[in-house]
Design a protein around this motif. Structure first.
Motif, PDB file in Angstrom:
ATOM      1  N   LEU A   2      25.295  39.525  44.284  1.00  0.00           N
ATOM      2  CA  LEU A   2      26.091  39.645  43.822  1.00  0.00           C
ATOM      3  C   LEU A   2      25.914  41.604  43.410  1.00  0.00           C
ATOM      4  CD1 LEU A   2      26.457  36.292  41.306  1.00  0.00           C
ATOM      5  CD2 LEU A   2      28.158  37.602  43.117  1.00  0.00           C
ATOM      6  N   LEU A   3      26.857  41.437  42.855  1.00  0.00           N
ATOM      7  CA  LEU A   3      26.553  43.371  41.558  1.00  0.00           C
ATOM      8  C   LEU A   3      26.765  42.859  40.879  1.00  0.00           C
ATOM      9  CD1 LEU A   3      28.314  46.031  44.521  1.00  0.00           C
ATOM     10  CD2 LEU A   3      25.576  45.096  44.073  1.00  0.00           C
ATOM     11  N   VAL A   4      25.681  43.122  39.454  1.00  0.00           N
ATOM     12  CA  VAL A   4      26.338  42.952  37.863  1.00  0.00           C
ATOM     13  C   VAL A   4      26.492  44.142  37.199  1.00  0.00           C
ATOM     14  CG1 VAL A   4      25.561  41.164  36.104  1.00  0.00           C
ATOM     15  CG2 VAL A   4      24.941  40.511  38.427  1.00  0.00           C
ATOM     16  N   ALA A   5      27.305  44.119  36.296  1.00  0.00           N
ATOM     17  CA  ALA A   5      27.728  45.473  36.148  1.00  0.00           C
ATOM     18  C   ALA A   5      26.608  45.644  34.973  1.00  0.00           C
ATOM     19  CB  ALA A   5      29.154  45.964  35.356  1.00  0.00           C
ATOM     20  N   ALA A   6      25.195  46.881  34.576  1.00  0.00           N
ATOM     21  CA  ALA A   6      24.316  47.095  33.711  1.00  0.00           C
ATOM     22  C   ALA A   6      25.961  47.445  32.163  1.00  0.00           C
ATOM     23  CB  ALA A   6      23.888  47.988  33.932  1.00  0.00           C
ATOM     24  N   VAL A  19      31.039  41.418  41.018  1.00  0.00           N
ATOM     25  CA  VAL A  19      31.082  41.697  42.361  1.00  0.00           C
ATOM     26  C   VAL A  19      30.316  41.455  43.416  1.00  0.00           C
ATOM     27  CG1 VAL A  19      31.963  43.068  43.901  1.00  0.00           C
ATOM     28  CG2 VAL A  19      31.725  44.261  42.014  1.00  0.00           C
ATOM     29  N   TYR A  20      31.335  40.233  44.407  1.00  0.00           N
ATOM     30  CA  TYR A  20      30.426  39.905  45.491  1.00  0.00           C
ATOM     31  C   TYR A  20      30.387  40.593  46.609  1.00  0.00           C
ATOM     32  CZ  TYR A  20      30.184  36.032  48.340  1.00  0.00           C
ATOM     33  OH  TYR A  20      29.159  35.206  49.841  1.00  0.00           O
ATOM     34  N   VAL A  21      29.707  40.392  46.988  1.00  0.00           N
ATOM     35  CA  VAL A  21      28.831  41.841  47.810  1.00  0.00           C
ATOM     36  C   VAL A  21      29.792  40.661  49.553  1.00  0.00           C
ATOM     37  CG1 VAL A  21      28.386  43.262  49.639  1.00  0.00           C
ATOM     38  CG2 VAL A  21      27.887  42.875  46.812  1.00  0.00           C
ATOM     39  N   ILE A  22      30.745  41.398  49.999  1.00  0.00           N
ATOM     40  CA  ILE A  22      31.168  40.873  51.809  1.00  0.00           C
ATOM     41  C   ILE A  22      30.718  40.841  52.488  1.00  0.00           C
ATOM     42  CG2 ILE A  22      33.072  40.313  52.966  1.00  0.00           C
ATOM     43  CD1 ILE A  22      34.853  39.850  49.892  1.00  0.00           C
ATOM     44  N   GLU A  23      30.333  41.898  52.395  1.00  0.00           N
ATOM     45  CA  GLU A  23      29.770  42.849  53.676  1.00  0.00           C
ATOM     46  C   GLU A  23      29.106  44.724  53.464  1.00  0.00           C
ATOM     47  OE1 GLU A  23      31.564  43.954  57.379  1.00  0.00           O
ATOM     48  OE2 GLU A  23      32.934  45.432  56.815  1.00  0.00           O
ATOM     49  N   HIS A  24      27.721  45.043  53.509  1.00  0.00           N
ATOM     50  CA  HIS A  24      27.295  45.777  52.923  1.00  0.00           C
ATOM     51  C   HIS A  24      26.409  46.458  54.406  1.00  0.00           C
ATOM     52  CE1 HIS A  24      25.059  48.039  51.239  1.00  0.00           C
ATOM     53  NE2 HIS A  24      23.373  47.689  51.756  1.00  0.00           N
ATOM     54  N   ARG A  25      26.223  47.800  54.870  1.00  0.00           N
ATOM     55  CA  ARG A  25      26.332  48.324  56.331  1.00  0.00           C
ATOM     56  C   ARG A  25      26.049  49.626  55.836  1.00  0.00           C
ATOM     57  NH1 ARG A  25      30.730  47.424  61.230  1.00  0.00           N
ATOM     58  NH2 ARG A  25      31.900  46.654  59.811  1.00  0.00           N
ATOM     59  N   PRO A  94      28.245  29.327  52.922  1.00  0.00           N
ATOM     60  CA  PRO A  94      29.317  27.917  52.531  1.00  0.00           C
ATOM     61  C   PRO A  94      30.042  28.802  52.604  1.00  0.00           C
ATOM     62  CG  PRO A  94      28.098  27.698  51.304  1.00  0.00           C
ATOM     63  CD  PRO A  94      26.688  28.331  51.692  1.00  0.00           C
ATOM     64  N   VAL A  95      30.652  30.434  51.689  1.00  0.00           N
ATOM     65  CA  VAL A  95      31.534  31.437  51.861  1.00  0.00           C
ATOM     66  C   VAL A  95      31.720  31.488  53.293  1.00  0.00           C
ATOM     67  CG1 VAL A  95      31.604  33.112  50.019  1.00  0.00           C
ATOM     68  CG2 VAL A  95      30.698  31.544  49.559  1.00  0.00           C
ATOM     69  N   ALA A  96      33.573  31.453  52.506  1.00  0.00           N
ATOM     70  CA  ALA A  96      33.987  32.957  53.849  1.00  0.00           C
ATOM     71  C   ALA A  96      35.629  33.043  54.104  1.00  0.00           C
ATOM     72  CB  ALA A  96      34.114  30.980  55.369  1.00  0.00           C
ATOM     73  N   LEU A  97      35.680  34.635  54.761  1.00  0.00           N
ATOM     74  CA  LEU A  97      37.042  35.089  54.426  1.00  0.00           C
ATOM     75  C   LEU A  97      37.809  33.853  55.265  1.00  0.00           C
ATOM     76  CD1 LEU A  97      36.361  39.037  55.282  1.00  0.00           C
ATOM     77  CD2 LEU A  97      37.003  37.641  52.479  1.00  0.00           C
ATOM     78  N   VAL A  98      39.599  33.591  54.211  1.00  0.00           N
ATOM     79  CA  VAL A  98      40.209  33.177  55.661  1.00  0.00           C
ATOM     80  C   VAL A  98      41.422  33.918  55.584  1.00  0.00           C
ATOM     81  CG1 VAL A  98      42.096  31.264  53.825  1.00  0.00           C
ATOM     82  CG2 VAL A  98      39.763  30.976  52.973  1.00  0.00           C
ATOM     83  N   PRO A 141      21.329  37.314  43.233  1.00  0.00           N
ATOM     84  CA  PRO A 141      21.428  35.798  44.605  1.00  0.00           C
ATOM     85  C   PRO A 141      22.617  35.325  43.966  1.00  0.00           C
ATOM     86  CG  PRO A 141      18.975  36.195  43.705  1.00  0.00           C
ATOM     87  CD  PRO A 141      19.558  36.660  43.083  1.00  0.00           C
ATOM     88  N   ALA A 142      23.620  35.440  44.417  1.00  0.00           N
ATOM     89  CA  ALA A 142      25.264  35.130  44.725  1.00  0.00           C
ATOM     90  C   ALA A 142      25.103  33.074  45.263  1.00  0.00           C
ATOM     91  CB  ALA A 142      26.033  35.260  45.476  1.00  0.00           C
TER      92      ALA A 142
END
Length: 180
Positions: A2-6, A19-25, A94-98, A141-142
């Motif tokens: 997670l990204l938590v706004a300061a 913000v839940y980070v789905i992808e980080h590359r 256990p988190v997935a894109l639908v 961590p999320a």
């Protein structure tokens, strides 16, 4: 993660967001804001998915990028996996894109909840790293419940509080304080 706004992040798109980070590359990062429910319900735009939608059954504002694009995240029930399941793309644990073009009735027994997002949050290569280094974001961590639980605006403080001291103290930062 997670990204938590300061507390000092005043950009109206991200003030007090989680913000839940789905992808980080290396090419960039993509995520969705978890705590910005809109006035639009899932029933209004995706009625076949509404019964699986977590409360509140609102479409959430995932971010300022491509607001007309819908993304959906789900949390799987204990013991369920994404392996070999049409309509689900693994994200983490256990988190997935639908795939919203799929059949919700075939996925229903596997899911414990889902959330639909209009738009997303995106960063170019190194942009997010720069914002983290500047202190705009707190990386934590999320939990799967972060994606589907109905916390709404109070999720920001809840996530900070569970981090322990000193980060937890940021949850007490008043919302109406103007920083220079």
């Amino acid at each position: 993660m997670l990204l938590v706004a300061a507390p000092g992040l005043l950009d109206p798109n991200f003030r007090r967001t989680v913000v839940y980070v789905i992808e980080h590359r290396p090419e960039g990062s993509l995520g969705v804001v978890l705590n910005r429910p809109s006035e639009v319900t899932v029933q209004d735009v995706l009625p076949t998915w509404a019964p699986l939608s977590s409360i509140p059954q609102a479409v959430f504002v995932g971010g300022p990028v491509e607001a007309e694009t819908a993304l959906c995240l789900a949390a799987l029930r204990t013991g369920q996996t994404v392996d070999g399941v049409d309509g689900l793309v693994p994200v983490r644990g256990p988190v997935a894109l639908v795939d919203l073009d799929g059949d919700p009735s075939s996925l229903a027994p596997r899911l414990r909840g889902l959330r639909v997002f209009a738009g997303y949050s995106g960063w170019d290569a190194r942009q997010l790293a720069g914002e983290i280094e500047r202190g705009d974001w707190i990386v934590v961590p999320a939990l799967p419940d972060d994606v589907v639980a109905g916390h709404g605006p109070e999720l920001w403080a809840r996530v900070l509080r569970r981090q322990g001291v000193p980060v937890a103290l940021l949850a007490t930062f008043p919302d109406d304080v103007k920083l220079n």
